[in-house]
Scaffold this active site. Sequence first.
Site, PDB file in Angstrom:
ATOM      1  N   GLU A 160       0.962   5.655  12.675  1.00 25.72           N
ATOM      2  CA  GLU A 160      -0.415   5.315  12.999  1.00 25.72           C
ATOM      3  C   GLU A 160      -0.545   3.833  13.384  1.00 25.72           C
ATOM      4  O   GLU A 160      -1.166   3.497  14.375  1.00 25.72           O
ATOM      5  CB  GLU A 160      -1.268   5.618  11.763  1.00 25.72           C
ATOM      6  N   ASP A 161       0.070   2.982  12.591  1.00 25.49           N
ATOM      7  CA  ASP A 161      -0.220   1.543  12.692  1.00 25.49           C
ATOM      8  C   ASP A 161       0.901   0.704  13.278  1.00 25.49           C
ATOM      9  O   ASP A 161       0.727  -0.487  13.488  1.00 25.49           O
ATOM     10  CB  ASP A 161      -0.547   0.972  11.296  1.00 25.49           C
ATOM     11  N   HIS A 176       4.004   6.682   5.464  1.00 27.14           N
ATOM     12  CA  HIS A 176       2.858   7.485   5.923  1.00 27.14           C
ATOM     13  C   HIS A 176       1.977   6.787   6.955  1.00 27.14           C
ATOM     14  O   HIS A 176       1.289   7.449   7.717  1.00 27.14           O
ATOM     15  CB  HIS A 176       2.006   7.981   4.748  1.00 27.14           C
ATOM     16  N   ASP A 187      -2.889   8.474  -1.040  1.00 27.91           N
ATOM     17  CA  ASP A 187      -3.307   7.418  -0.114  1.00 27.91           C
ATOM     18  C   ASP A 187      -4.761   7.044  -0.394  1.00 27.91           C
ATOM     19  O   ASP A 187      -5.117   5.877  -0.552  1.00 27.91           O
ATOM     20  CB  ASP A 187      -3.138   7.959   1.316  1.00 27.91           C
ATOM     21  N   ASP A 237     -24.673  12.250 -26.589  1.00 27.73           N
ATOM     22  CA  ASP A 237     -24.541  12.423 -28.035  1.00 27.73           C
ATOM     23  C   ASP A 237     -23.714  13.638 -28.391  1.00 27.73           C
ATOM     24  O   ASP A 237     -24.139  14.523 -29.117  1.00 27.73           O
ATOM     25  CB  ASP A 237     -25.928  12.530 -28.700  1.00 27.73           C
ATOM     26  N   HIS A 253       0.821  -1.218   0.000  1.00 27.05           N
ATOM     27  CA  HIS A 253       0.000   0.000   0.000  1.00 27.05           C
ATOM     28  C   HIS A 253       0.854   1.268   0.000  1.00 27.05           C
ATOM     29  O   HIS A 253       0.746   2.094  -0.911  1.00 27.05           O
ATOM     30  CB  HIS A 253      -0.990  -0.045   1.170  1.00 27.05           C
TER      31      HIS A 253
END
Length: 724
Positions: A96-97, A92, A159, A279, A68
């Site tokens: 956070e993770d 990034h 992201d 059209d 990711h």
Amino acid sequence: MAAGQPASPGAPSSVPGDSTRFLISDLCSELEAYLEPEEVEEVYRAYLLGAESHEGQTRKTGEPYIYHPLAVARTMAEMRMDHQAISAAILHDVMEDTATSKDRIRAEFGEEVAELVDGVSKLTHLQFQSKAEAQAENFRKMMLAITRDIRVILIKLADRLHNMRTLGVMRPDKRRRIAKETLEIYAPIAQRLGMNAMRRELEELGFSAKHPWRAAMLERAVHRAGGNRREPMKNIEQAICSRMEASGIVGRISGREKSLYSIYRKMRDKHHSFEEVFDVFAIRIIVDDVDTCYRSLGVVHNLYKPVPGRFKDYIAIPKSNGYQSLHTILFGPQGAPIEIQIRSTEMDRVAESGIAAHWQYKAGSESSRTAQSRAREWLKDVLEIQNSVGNSIEFLENVKVDLFPDEVYTFTPEGDILVLPRDATPIDFAYSVHSDVGNRCVAAKIDRQLAPLSVRLQSGQTVEIVTSPGARPNPAWLSFVVTGKARTGIRHCLKSMQSEEARTLGERMLEKALESLDTSLPRISPARLDHMLDTMQLEDLDALLIDIGLGNRMASLVARQMVGKESPDSAADVPASSLAVNGTEGLVLNYARCCHPIPGDPIIGQLSAGRGLVVHRENCRNVLHETRDRTDRTIALEWSHEPQLQFTAAVRTRTANRRGALADMAAIIADHGSNIEHISFNEQDGHSTAMTFLLTVRDRQHLAQIMRGLRRQSDVLRISRQRG
Ligand code: MN
């Protein structure tokens, strides 16, 4: 880096779709096209840290997580962003993770990358709870306001783009929520920044995830209709191409596919049928320079008749985000309209990547330039284009305000967004919720932490106001609030508090004065009272009492008028019994700053117009003496049995010059339960210093204890209470 790093995710695994995977080696070769070798090296180091941090984590797709951030970095590389932004894109999600901290990123990659990653994490914390459409606009502004570096927004957009591309694995309800957010928040931000390619893809992905059925139906309709159009489209392109060649113009001609979302939006907003929207043949012509743009326009207008009134010159008058092109509509061979866009290569680049385009050609020119100054340069460039045609106002309103806001965007605890001017405080916040909330405010919590009421709010903070039913505004708030609403609210409330207090004090003063004339207020006949109020031109008795309390009228005079003794002399010899004060009278009772009276001192009240009663020590030299004025303007006072407040006393000292003497004195004062409000230095010689302390005390006894304590300190040579 230590040995045993996770292997490059290039190794084939059991996850399907490996062939399309973007690998770190792919990223590096893409970066080598425009970055220095050392810079690519640093990006690679960021990759190693990212892979290490995310090791063992997988995405919903089952892939290792690191794919990711790599995909996000790829989008940034396609925008030709600098190496710090690419490194930050790879990292990034680590704060956070994973357990990797900002400090570690700072230590290994420097402040800039650490700040970028931190910025992205902050945006991730912002939760958009879209209850009302109008809130979306404020939320977009909040995101831009929080971000000091525009690259943070670009990473966040990249992201989101990758998350949208891999949205299929999510639960349907979650998919719809993310899609809605993408359409309402992220796509419009991309548009504001002129990034049309990004905007288009976010919209397409958002549309098909939010309205899967409508998107599928539209797609089938486009597919059916498209088959019949391929031939005529080709013919038109061919015709334009040969005409241009004949005129010696070199350029690229391409048919444009209308995006499903733009068809959908036109049908919805303009109530057009599918045929009406679809059209239309859409063609884009890209040539080398501005001059050729206008020549090409001549060519196509010669080939097919233009539809009157549909030509738009966005080269001379660009759109607010810097977009430039010539737009025209032609009558096609079978009567179907042909939409033509003509622009230069440079305009095309700007139209597709907006603010990011600016990065590309400015990158490397001066590496010391900050990101924010780049954003400013982009704005300046766009502004210059605008200025040359005198159309800068719209631009200033749209883009500049977004990137350099004068406002802060804050959340209520319910998740609503409150927009306040810059430098607003929790008090401004409280009054902007409701004047009752402001008037009853006692404390504020910012992001769940107690915070001072005077602190300046920042965008993205959640503010909770703690109220108490008996609370009242503090006059000191006026020195730091910035909104008119807060200012007016505080003033209004203080004024009515003052009137209330003045009325009470006025009543007590008048009763005292009447008592000394052997009567009382209830014994004055209503007719007499009405007559008096009439001659004084006052509304009612309250107005009279407030006037007395504020010191605008003298109680003794009013009392004499009430009982019909108009002659002042006769009253002067009747001594009035004194009024008791306890310190809680508030705004209409002031303690004189010349003599600092405290409970236990003999005191006297002196009326001063508009301010009410000022309490002095009886021997203060500022008190009027033995004149006729004294009888009229002063009033006998005494302390009530239980004074309520802290009072201020002034003490003069002369102290030996010794390091630490002042600290010792301060400790003694604190030990006696007093606070130092102020210290002023009066004079100093080689041996000693004269100072005046303002101390909080309960009464004379308390003050005496403190002074005794200080006198025992050997550095204190002299100590006395200051006289008025
Ligand atoms: Mn992410």
